[in-house]
Design an enzyme around this catalytic site. Structure first.
Site, PDB file in Angstrom:
ATOM      1  N   ILE A 153      33.646  45.299  48.375  1.00 31.89           N
ATOM      2  CA  ILE A 153      32.277  45.440  47.869  1.00 31.89           C
ATOM      3  C   ILE A 153      32.079  44.596  46.625  1.00 31.89           C
ATOM      4  CG2 ILE A 153      30.620  47.064  46.885  1.00 31.89           C
ATOM      5  CD1 ILE A 153      31.790  49.206  48.757  1.00 31.89           C
ATOM      6  N   ASP A 172      40.204  44.277  37.502  1.00 33.57           N
ATOM      7  CA  ASP A 172      40.881  45.018  38.567  1.00 33.57           C
ATOM      8  C   ASP A 172      42.374  44.939  38.322  1.00 33.57           C
ATOM      9  OD1 ASP A 172      41.980  46.049  40.927  1.00 33.57           O
ATOM     10  OD2 ASP A 172      40.229  45.434  42.095  1.00 33.57           O
ATOM     11  N   THR A 233      27.664  52.937  41.840  1.00 31.75           N
ATOM     12  CA  THR A 233      27.548  53.239  43.264  1.00 31.75           C
ATOM     13  C   THR A 233      28.897  53.686  43.825  1.00 31.75           C
ATOM     14  OG1 THR A 233      28.025  50.933  43.855  1.00 31.75           O
ATOM     15  CG2 THR A 233      25.703  51.546  43.607  1.00 31.75           C
ATOM     16  N   ALA A 234      29.875  53.896  42.958  1.00 31.06           N
ATOM     17  CA  ALA A 234      31.246  54.172  43.409  1.00 31.06           C
ATOM     18  C   ALA A 234      31.426  55.659  43.684  1.00 31.06           C
ATOM     19  CB  ALA A 234      32.240  53.666  42.387  1.00 31.06           C
ATOM     20  N   ASP A 259      23.844  56.247  41.696  1.00 30.12           N
ATOM     21  CA  ASP A 259      23.681  56.601  43.106  1.00 30.12           C
ATOM     22  C   ASP A 259      24.633  57.734  43.482  1.00 30.12           C
ATOM     23  OD1 ASP A 259      22.533  56.076  45.771  1.00 30.12           O
ATOM     24  OD2 ASP A 259      24.556  55.409  46.290  1.00 30.12           O
ATOM     25  N   GLU A 264      27.215  66.830  43.843  1.00 29.58           N
ATOM     26  CA  GLU A 264      26.259  66.384  44.852  1.00 29.58           C
ATOM     27  C   GLU A 264      26.058  67.482  45.883  1.00 29.58           C
ATOM     28  OE1 GLU A 264      27.225  62.586  46.558  1.00 29.58           O
ATOM     29  OE2 GLU A 264      27.474  61.625  44.601  1.00 29.58           O
ATOM     30  N   HIS A 283      22.917  58.865  46.746  1.00 31.75           N
ATOM     31  CA  HIS A 283      24.135  58.379  47.415  1.00 31.75           C
ATOM     32  C   HIS A 283      23.790  57.584  48.679  1.00 31.75           C
ATOM     33  CE1 HIS A 283      28.696  59.357  47.670  1.00 31.75           C
ATOM     34  NE2 HIS A 283      28.445  58.186  48.235  1.00 31.75           N
ATOM     35  N   ALA A 285      23.411  53.901  48.478  1.00 34.60           N
ATOM     36  CA  ALA A 285      23.625  52.463  48.281  1.00 34.60           C
ATOM     37  C   ALA A 285      24.255  51.822  49.509  1.00 34.60           C
ATOM     38  CB  ALA A 285      24.502  52.213  47.053  1.00 34.60           C
ATOM     39  N   GLY A 286      25.155  52.525  50.154  1.00 36.19           N
ATOM     40  CA  GLY A 286      25.834  51.974  51.323  1.00 36.19           C
ATOM     41  C   GLY A 286      25.193  52.351  52.638  1.00 36.19           C
TER      42      GLY A 286
END
Length: 311
Positions: A153, A172, A233-234, A259, A264, A283, A285-286
């Site tokens: 991503i 990373d 968005t993770a 997101d 949740e 939630h 985004a994907g």
């Protein structure tokens, strides 16, 4: 005939690809009907879930025949992977299938937050004309996007941002600085502190593990470039929501988008309710039409293959 249960929504074409070659039970409402789900799993060979169905010891005990768990997405924090492995259950995520959807969300949201002009609806319909206040929005050209996490991503997001003329840096720790992924993507690797200090927009692309819980806390928000924006968005829990609300109220950040959330679905009220310049989405985004089709068909085919089922 093998039995497959699906506890959350799935694209219709993928459901049809399973129907007829397995005994299929497609009940998207099961995600909110835990007892009904557990009661249906006694003979299930495979279970397909999204991010809300908890695949834990209780569920696995209710599914003694289970051999495959298909995940309509990539995050596995709702699945007890260790317990699945111990029982010989294969867990299959839809790796890469929703990367484009998330990347487009991130870049679109970064542009919107930096421009700052798209939350003026209420003022406009109230008869105001906030042109002066909204005239200092920023363009993407030459701005720096910082990616925390540089997997599928993150790399897709980098390509879109570079096409807009942005500079892209990333952090990373799983990728050494001489890894060819950096050179191939045209992205500069950085330490986390250096990234936060230099990025105009920061986007998170890491899993939720003990080392990343509240990774972006009050201290790291203070370390971000003045006027930067933050996008998550993770997974909820990577951002300290209390600290984010405070940073937005204080003006330390120019804006943020979440997101994903620590709890949740997100309940009403709470610390985020009145935070300024904050975009909240559920939630998704994907989850686009195209991504849902790709993710669903990938998992349908993978589950059939894992079960040895012919189309």
């Amino acid at each position: 005939m093998k039995q497959v249960c699906i506890s959350e929504f799935m694209d219709a074409d993928a459901v049809a690809a399973l129907d007829g070659c397995v005994r299929l039970r497609y009940e998207p409402a099961w995600v909110d009907q835990r007892a009904a789900l557990l009661g249906a799993l006694a003979e299930a060979d495979a279970l397909i879930v999204r991010n809300r169905t908890r695949v834990d010891a209780e569920l696995l005990d209710a599914a003694p025949a289970l051999r495959v768990v298909g995940r309509l997405g990539v995050g596995l924090d709702n699945i007890d992977v260790g317990s699945c492995e111990a029982r010989g259950i294969r867990v299959i995520p839809a790796t890469g299938a929703n990367a484009r959807s998330v990347a487009e969300y991130v870049v679109t949201t970064a542009l919107m937050l930096m421009r700052g002009a798209y939350q003026s609806h209420a003022a406009m319909v109230a008869g105001q004309w906030p042109r002066a206040r909204l005239s200092d929005g920023r363009e993407a050209l030459g701005k720096t996007l910082g990616l925390i996490g540089f997997g599928d991503i993150g790399r897709t997001t980098a390509r879109l941002a570079l096409a807009l003329g942005m500079q892209v840096v990333a952090h990373d720790p799983a990728l050494p600085d001489d890894h060819p992924a950096w050179r191939d993507a045209g992205v500069v690797p950085m330490t986390l502190d250096a990234l936060l200090a230099s990025a105009d927009a920061v986007s998170l692309h890491v899993p939720l593990v003990p080392a990343t819980r509240h990774l972006i806390d009050a201290g790291r928000m203070r370390a971000m470039k003045r006027g930067a924006v933050l996008i998550n968005t993770a997974r909820g829990g990577i951002v300290d929501e209390n600290a984010l609300a405070a940073a937005l109220h204080e003006g330390a950040l120019a804006g943020a988008a979440l997101d994903v959330f620590e709890a949740e679905p997100l309940g009403g009220g709470g610390v985020l309710a009145h935070a300024p310049n904050l975009v909240l989405t559920p939630h998704i985004a994907g989850v686009s039409l195209e991504a849902n089709a790709r993710v669903s068909m990938m998992i349908a085919q993978a589950v059939k293959q894992a079960l040895g089922v012919q189309a």
